[in-house]
Design a protein around this motif. Structure first.
Motif, PDB file in Angstrom:
ATOM      1  N   PRO A  87     -10.366  -3.520  -8.099  1.00 44.56           N
ATOM      2  CA  PRO A  87     -10.757  -4.114  -6.983  1.00 44.56           C
ATOM      3  C   PRO A  87      -9.517  -4.527  -5.860  1.00 44.56           C
ATOM      4  CG  PRO A  87     -11.111  -6.018  -8.578  1.00 44.56           C
ATOM      5  CD  PRO A  87     -10.481  -4.970  -9.195  1.00 44.56           C
ATOM      6  N   GLY A  88     -10.041  -4.321  -4.597  1.00 43.62           N
ATOM      7  CA  GLY A  88      -9.010  -4.758  -3.613  1.00 43.62           C
ATOM      8  C   GLY A  88      -8.924  -3.824  -2.592  1.00 43.62           C
ATOM      9  N   VAL A  89      -7.989  -3.790  -1.761  1.00 44.97           N
ATOM     10  CA  VAL A  89      -8.050  -2.881  -0.545  1.00 44.97           C
ATOM     11  C   VAL A  89      -6.663  -1.976  -0.717  1.00 44.97           C
ATOM     12  CG1 VAL A  89      -7.620  -2.700   1.949  1.00 44.97           C
ATOM     13  CG2 VAL A  89      -9.101  -4.595   0.993  1.00 44.97           C
ATOM     14  N   LEU A  90      -6.537  -0.815  -0.337  1.00 40.96           N
ATOM     15  CA  LEU A  90      -5.662  -0.039  -0.592  1.00 40.96           C
ATOM     16  C   LEU A  90      -4.498  -0.354   0.236  1.00 40.96           C
ATOM     17  CD1 LEU A  90      -5.058   2.667  -2.330  1.00 40.96           C
ATOM     18  CD2 LEU A  90      -5.647   4.056  -0.089  1.00 40.96           C
ATOM     19  N   PRO A  91      -3.395  -0.547  -0.251  1.00 41.23           N
ATOM     20  CA  PRO A  91      -2.134  -0.924   0.377  1.00 41.23           C
ATOM     21  C   PRO A  91      -1.857   0.029   1.675  1.00 41.23           C
ATOM     22  CG  PRO A  91      -1.515  -1.131  -1.685  1.00 41.23           C
ATOM     23  CD  PRO A  91      -3.047  -0.479  -1.718  1.00 41.23           C
ATOM     24  N   PRO A  92      -1.322  -0.539   2.943  1.00 42.32           N
ATOM     25  CA  PRO A  92      -1.159   0.216   4.060  1.00 42.32           C
ATOM     26  C   PRO A  92      -0.292   1.452   3.881  1.00 42.32           C
ATOM     27  CG  PRO A  92      -0.975  -2.113   4.609  1.00 42.32           C
ATOM     28  CD  PRO A  92      -1.024  -1.931   3.074  1.00 42.32           C
ATOM     29  N   GLU A  93       0.537   1.536   2.952  1.00 43.97           N
ATOM     30  CA  GLU A  93       1.519   2.554   2.593  1.00 43.97           C
ATOM     31  C   GLU A  93       0.761   3.541   2.017  1.00 43.97           C
ATOM     32  OE1 GLU A  93       3.968  -1.269   2.050  1.00 43.97           O
ATOM     33  OE2 GLU A  93       1.785  -0.667   1.464  1.00 43.97           O
ATOM     34  N   LEU A  94      -0.380   3.430   1.431  1.00 45.17           N
ATOM     35  CA  LEU A  94      -0.957   4.513   0.659  1.00 45.17           C
ATOM     36  C   LEU A  94      -2.165   5.009   1.399  1.00 45.17           C
ATOM     37  CD1 LEU A  94      -1.196   3.166  -2.835  1.00 45.17           C
ATOM     38  CD2 LEU A  94       0.298   4.593  -1.991  1.00 45.17           C
ATOM     39  N   VAL A  95      -2.530   4.465   2.479  1.00 45.11           N
ATOM     40  CA  VAL A  95      -3.872   4.651   3.303  1.00 45.11           C
ATOM     41  C   VAL A  95      -3.516   6.227   3.973  1.00 45.11           C
ATOM     42  CG1 VAL A  95      -4.963   4.403   5.507  1.00 45.11           C
ATOM     43  CG2 VAL A  95      -4.483   2.399   3.934  1.00 45.11           C
ATOM     44  N   PRO A  96      -2.363   6.581   4.249  1.00 43.65           N
ATOM     45  CA  PRO A  96      -2.140   8.161   4.928  1.00 43.65           C
ATOM     46  C   PRO A  96      -2.525   9.036   3.861  1.00 43.65           C
ATOM     47  CG  PRO A  96      -0.449   6.622   5.656  1.00 43.65           C
ATOM     48  CD  PRO A  96      -0.977   5.795   4.788  1.00 43.65           C
ATOM     49  N   VAL A  97      -2.168   8.837   2.418  1.00 37.94           N
ATOM     50  CA  VAL A  97      -2.188   9.713   1.391  1.00 37.94           C
ATOM     51  C   VAL A  97      -3.396   9.571   0.702  1.00 37.94           C
ATOM     52  CG1 VAL A  97       0.202  10.336   1.440  1.00 37.94           C
ATOM     53  CG2 VAL A  97      -0.668   8.330  -0.134  1.00 37.94           C
ATOM     54  N   ALA A  98      -4.574   8.825   1.045  1.00 35.43           N
ATOM     55  CA  ALA A  98      -5.617   8.531   0.292  1.00 35.43           C
ATOM     56  C   ALA A  98      -6.581   9.901   0.007  1.00 35.43           C
ATOM     57  CB  ALA A  98      -6.404   7.465   1.033  1.00 35.43           C
TER      58      ALA A  98
END
Length: 285
Positions: A87-98
């Motif tokens: 659970p949780g929200v994807l860290p901002p650093e990983l959003v571009p490569v999701a």
């Protein structure tokens, strides 16, 4: 044909081939596969459990100018997605490569003066690779393209009988916009033993490794190794990792009396007092 599965749920399969023509003047390599892997990605020094799924296809064509000097051209397509393992929200650093689809062109030059490609005892191996990656589609604000360059040099010294001393130096650099899994990874780019390959990731890397390989019997052998590496402009922090050090011992079992192919098991200890186990075929470098 290959497949794997691990106790943490990671699994994958693939197929590949390597062909040579006209006495090794022309070479053709291909591999493709799919994987679903779970691992810890370190952000600001803390492990973040992630899940990465993807399909990859690679085609490489090579031409031997001389028996020692060769050129290669490669084309890779990777379609991948990354989510949190839990659970949780994807860290901002990983959003571009999701979610992204990556196409990468590469060019490499290899100068191989080793006496053997499976278990070299003397000679040198110099390789230089440059690549250009382009995102066909992505969710996020990644640069459309990035470039990467890797330079490696290995030197092999025959000390006595079949004992070998090895020195390896690796340098790597990538431009802004490169996804973390294709940046400069300590342990991933340079085959460094001692740290998870997702712990120290940056835009530049320099590492030095030494190893001593000896034979106890026709079947059994050993290796002692040590290395130091530094990663610059780390992913998630922008800081320098500082020189990280690790060393260890390995056991070798010769699988064939005709070919010098070993089954290898290594145990490493790093400067954080953490141990890692490596199991693989052949030599690390």
């Amino acid at each position: 044909l290959a497949g794997f599965g691990t106790t943490n749920g990671s699994k994958g399969f693939g197929v590949g081939t390597s062909l040579s023509f006209d006495e090794n003047t022309w070479k053709l390599k291909f591999y493709g596969g799919r994987a679903d892997i779970f691992y810890d990605l370190y952000l600001a020094g803390f492990p973040v459990p992630v899940r990465q799924e993807g399909n990859v296809v690679n085609l490489n064509a090579g031409y031997g100018i001389t028996p020692e000097l060769s050129l290669g051209f490669g084309l890779t397509n990777l379609d991948t997605s990354i989510t949190l393992d839990g659970p949780g929200v994807l860290p901002p650093e990983l959003v571009p490569v999701a979610n992204l689809n990556l196409v990468k062109l590469s060019f490499d030059v290899t100068w191989d003066r080793r006496d053997d490609s499976i278990f070299p005892t003397r000679g040198s191996l110099v390789s230089f690779t440059v690549a250009d990656g382009e995102f066909v589609s992505s969710r996020g604000l990644l640069d459309e393209r990035y470039q990467k360059a890797v330079l490696g040099w290995g030197q092999y010294y025959n000390t006595r009988a079949s004992d070998v001393a090895v020195l390896r130096v690796t340098g790597c650099t990538v431009t802004d916009g490169a996804p973390f899994f294709d940046a400069c990874l300590l342990g991933g780019t340079d085959k460094f033993r001692g740290f998870p390959s997702t712990q120290f990731i940056g835009s530049e890397l320099l590492s030095l490794q030494v190893a001593y390989r000896g034979r106890l019997t026709k079947r059994w052998g050993y290796e002692v190794f040590f290395g130091a590496g530094n990663v610059y402009d780390q992913f998630g922090t922008g800081e320098e990792s500082g020189w990280r050090k690790a060393g260890g011992l390995g056991v070798r079992f010769r699988l064939s009396e005709k070919f010098p192919l070993d089954y290898s098991v290594d145990v490493s200890l790093n400067d954080e007092d953490k141990e890692l186990l490596y199991v693989y075929l052949g030599q690390r470098f």
